[in-house]
Design an enzyme around this catalytic site. Structure first.
Site, PDB file in Angstrom:
ATOM      1  N   GLY A   1      -5.994  -3.351   7.620  1.00  8.52           N
ATOM      2  CA  GLY A   1      -7.039  -2.630   7.477  1.00  8.52           C
ATOM      3  C   GLY A   1      -7.912  -1.962   8.712  1.00  8.52           C
ATOM      4  O   GLY A   1      -8.331  -1.695   9.211  1.00  8.52           O
TER       5      GLY A   1
ATOM      6  N   ARG B   1     -15.190  -5.985  -0.032  1.00 11.71           N
ATOM      7  CA  ARG B   1     -14.235  -5.139   1.012  1.00 11.71           C
ATOM      8  C   ARG B   1     -13.539  -4.130   1.656  1.00 11.71           C
ATOM      9  O   ARG B   1     -13.063  -4.130   0.384  1.00 11.71           O
ATOM     10  CB  ARG B   1     -13.515  -6.435   1.799  1.00 11.71           C
ATOM     11  CG  ARG B   1     -12.186  -6.060   3.211  1.00 11.71           C
ATOM     12  CD  ARG B   1     -11.222  -5.816   2.588  1.00 11.71           C
ATOM     13  NE  ARG B   1     -10.332  -5.575   4.231  1.00 11.71           N
ATOM     14  CZ  ARG B   1      -9.048  -5.030   3.610  1.00 11.71           C
ATOM     15  NH1 ARG B   1      -8.596  -4.088   2.859  1.00 11.71           N
ATOM     16  NH2 ARG B   1      -8.388  -4.906   5.076  1.00 11.71           N
ATOM     17  N   VAL B   2     -13.356  -3.455   2.483  1.00  9.64           N
ATOM     18  CA  VAL B   2     -13.396  -2.056   2.494  1.00  9.64           C
ATOM     19  C   VAL B   2     -12.181  -1.912   3.663  1.00  9.64           C
ATOM     20  O   VAL B   2     -12.475  -2.231   5.153  1.00  9.64           O
ATOM     21  CB  VAL B   2     -14.091  -0.732   2.581  1.00  9.64           C
ATOM     22  CG1 VAL B   2     -12.904   0.333   2.985  1.00  9.64           C
ATOM     23  CG2 VAL B   2     -14.273  -0.690   1.463  1.00  9.64           C
TER      24      VAL B   2
ATOM     25  N   THR C   1       1.482  -1.058   0.092  1.00  9.84           N
ATOM     26  CA  THR C   1      -0.268   0.346   0.062  1.00  9.84           C
ATOM     27  C   THR C   1       0.910   1.513  -0.302  1.00  9.84           C
ATOM     28  O   THR C   1       2.290   0.540   0.656  1.00  9.84           O
ATOM     29  CB  THR C   1      -0.812  -0.078   1.783  1.00  9.84           C
ATOM     30  OG1 THR C   1      -1.846  -1.128   0.625  1.00  9.84           O
ATOM     31  CG2 THR C   1      -1.659   0.956   1.734  1.00  9.84           C
TER      32      THR C   1
ATOM     33  N   THR D   1      -0.692   1.730   7.080  1.00  9.43           N
ATOM     34  CA  THR D   1      -0.265   0.681   6.525  1.00  9.43           C
ATOM     35  C   THR D   1      -0.827  -0.896   7.337  1.00  9.43           C
ATOM     36  O   THR D   1       0.299  -1.417   8.020  1.00  9.43           O
ATOM     37  CB  THR D   1       0.797   0.445   4.520  1.00  9.43           C
ATOM     38  OG1 THR D   1       1.091  -0.574   4.650  1.00  9.43           O
ATOM     39  CG2 THR D   1       2.117   0.271   6.269  1.00  9.43           C
ATOM     40  N   GLY D   2      -0.897  -1.948   6.859  1.00  8.51           N
ATOM     41  CA  GLY D   2      -1.269  -3.251   7.408  1.00  8.51           C
ATOM     42  C   GLY D   2      -2.517  -4.030   7.434  1.00  8.51           C
ATOM     43  O   GLY D   2      -3.077  -3.217   6.404  1.00  8.51           O
TER      44      GLY D   2
HETATM   45  N1  ASP Z   1      -4.056  -1.022   5.002  1.00  8.89           N
HETATM   46  C1  ASP Z   1      -4.877  -2.486   3.805  1.00  8.89           C
HETATM   47  C2  ASP Z   1      -6.174  -2.491   3.280  1.00  8.89           C
HETATM   48  O1  ASP Z   1      -6.285  -3.741   4.799  1.00  8.89           O
HETATM   49  C3  ASP Z   1      -3.537  -3.191   3.352  1.00  8.89           C
HETATM   50  C4  ASP Z   1      -2.293  -2.791   3.394  1.00  8.89           C
HETATM   51  O2  ASP Z   1      -1.595  -1.525   3.816  1.00  8.89           O
HETATM   52  O3  ASP Z   1      -0.939  -3.545   2.556  1.00  8.89           O
HETATM   53  O4  ASP Z   1      -6.402  -2.527   2.721  1.00  8.89           O
END
Ligand code: ASP
Length: 286
Positions: free
Chosen positions: A212, A187-188, A159, A209-210
């Site tokens: 979510g 999915r969001v 991301t 990021t991570g």
């Molecule tokens: N945070 C993002 C999500 O959950 C994914 C990511 O950051 O890798 O959509």
């Protein structure tokens, strides 16, 4: 006034080290692009320009190269927030448009809504002359393979996001993602949600990021931005430790303060990033 315009860019927290070097190079380019705008321009323009660069980088999970849903479709999320005005714009589950961050910026400029999703977001984009792409032109073969043979227990990341401080002391934040590979259509995650994956106010700007779901439930970016008694690096680390211990969730974030102090933290193997200040060499890391 601020005498130290600055931009910090991330290319996503992930468990895999594949592609990290490419993502670091892309972050450096994005930070340079943003810094060029900060030479007289606004933090808002700088974060959008930086994220745009990363949406064009196939190694990143945003725009071209984004991950696919379980149905093999692109659902793109992006958000931008202006800390000086608290205005924001976002899109979620946007189909194949090369630069979701530009559509999010148009939602901000329009001012009527904070978030548009799916077909409505695509209709809005079309009405503002953004051109959809043929999905196959944005989908990489490795993204198709990824949903056919997922790597269990790992999170690919990539991301992208940016936070910036301009010469007038204004802050802005932006984040763009294809989400998490193989998730249910519709999915969001946290990225396009104000206060979850993206937030900016007059004091701090943050992009996350991570995992979510956890970042959204913890109102992660809002928490870090509002935690202004604490050093931004300490706030970033504290939040990530709390997410790991209380929700078994990992990820990363960048936060920039109006004073010029910043925080960069992760609880995954890598988070490519770059920091650019005017007239100095770009600093990068993983
Ligand atoms: N945070 C993002 C999500 O959950 C994914 C990511 O950051 O890798 O959509």
């Amino acid at each position: 006034m601020s005498d130290s315009p600055m931009i910090v860019v991330h290319g996503g927290a992930g468990d895999w080290l594949d592609g990290t070097a490419t993502a670091v190079v892309a972050c450096i380019r994005a930070a340079q692009e943003g810094a060029a705008i900060l030479d007289g321009g606004s933090a808002l323009d700088a974060v959008v320009a930086a994220v745009r660069v990363l949406e064009d980088e196939p190694a990143c999970n945003a725009g071209t190269g984004a991950v696919l849903t379980a149905n093999g479709t692109l659902e793109l999320d992006a958000c931008v927030m202006d800390g000086a005005t608290l205005q924001s714009g976002a899109v979620a589950c946007l189909p194949a448009f090369p630069h979701p961050i530009d559509v999010a910026r148009a939602v901000l400029e329009d001012g009527s809504y904070h978030l548009l999703v799916a077909d409505g977001a695509a209709q809005f984009a079309g009405e503002r002359s953004f051109r959809p792409a043929a999905p196959d032109s944005m989908i990489l073969p490795e993204r198709r393979a990824e949903i056919e043979c997922p790597r269990s227990g790992t999170h690919a990341g990539n991301t992208v996001g940016a936070v910036a401080l301009d010469g007038a002391g204004r802050l802005a934040a932006a984040t763009s993602t294809g989400g998490i590979a193989g998730t249910y259509p519709g999915r969001v995650g946290d990225s396009p949600i104000v206060g979850a994956g993206t937030y900016a106010n007059a004091k701090r700007a943050c992009s996350c990021t991570g995992a979510g779901e956890a970042f959204a439930r913890a109102c992660a970016s809002f928490w870090v931005a509002e935690c202004d008694g604490e050093d931004p690096q300490a706030a970033a680390s504290a939040l990530l430790q709390q997410l790991r211990s209380e929700m078994s969730a990992t990820g990363g974030l960048i936060v920039l303060e109006r004073t010029g102090r910043l925080g960069i933290a992760r609880t995954m193997a890598s988070m490519p990033h770059a920091i650019a200040t005017l007239g100095n060499p770009v600093v990068s890391g993983t």
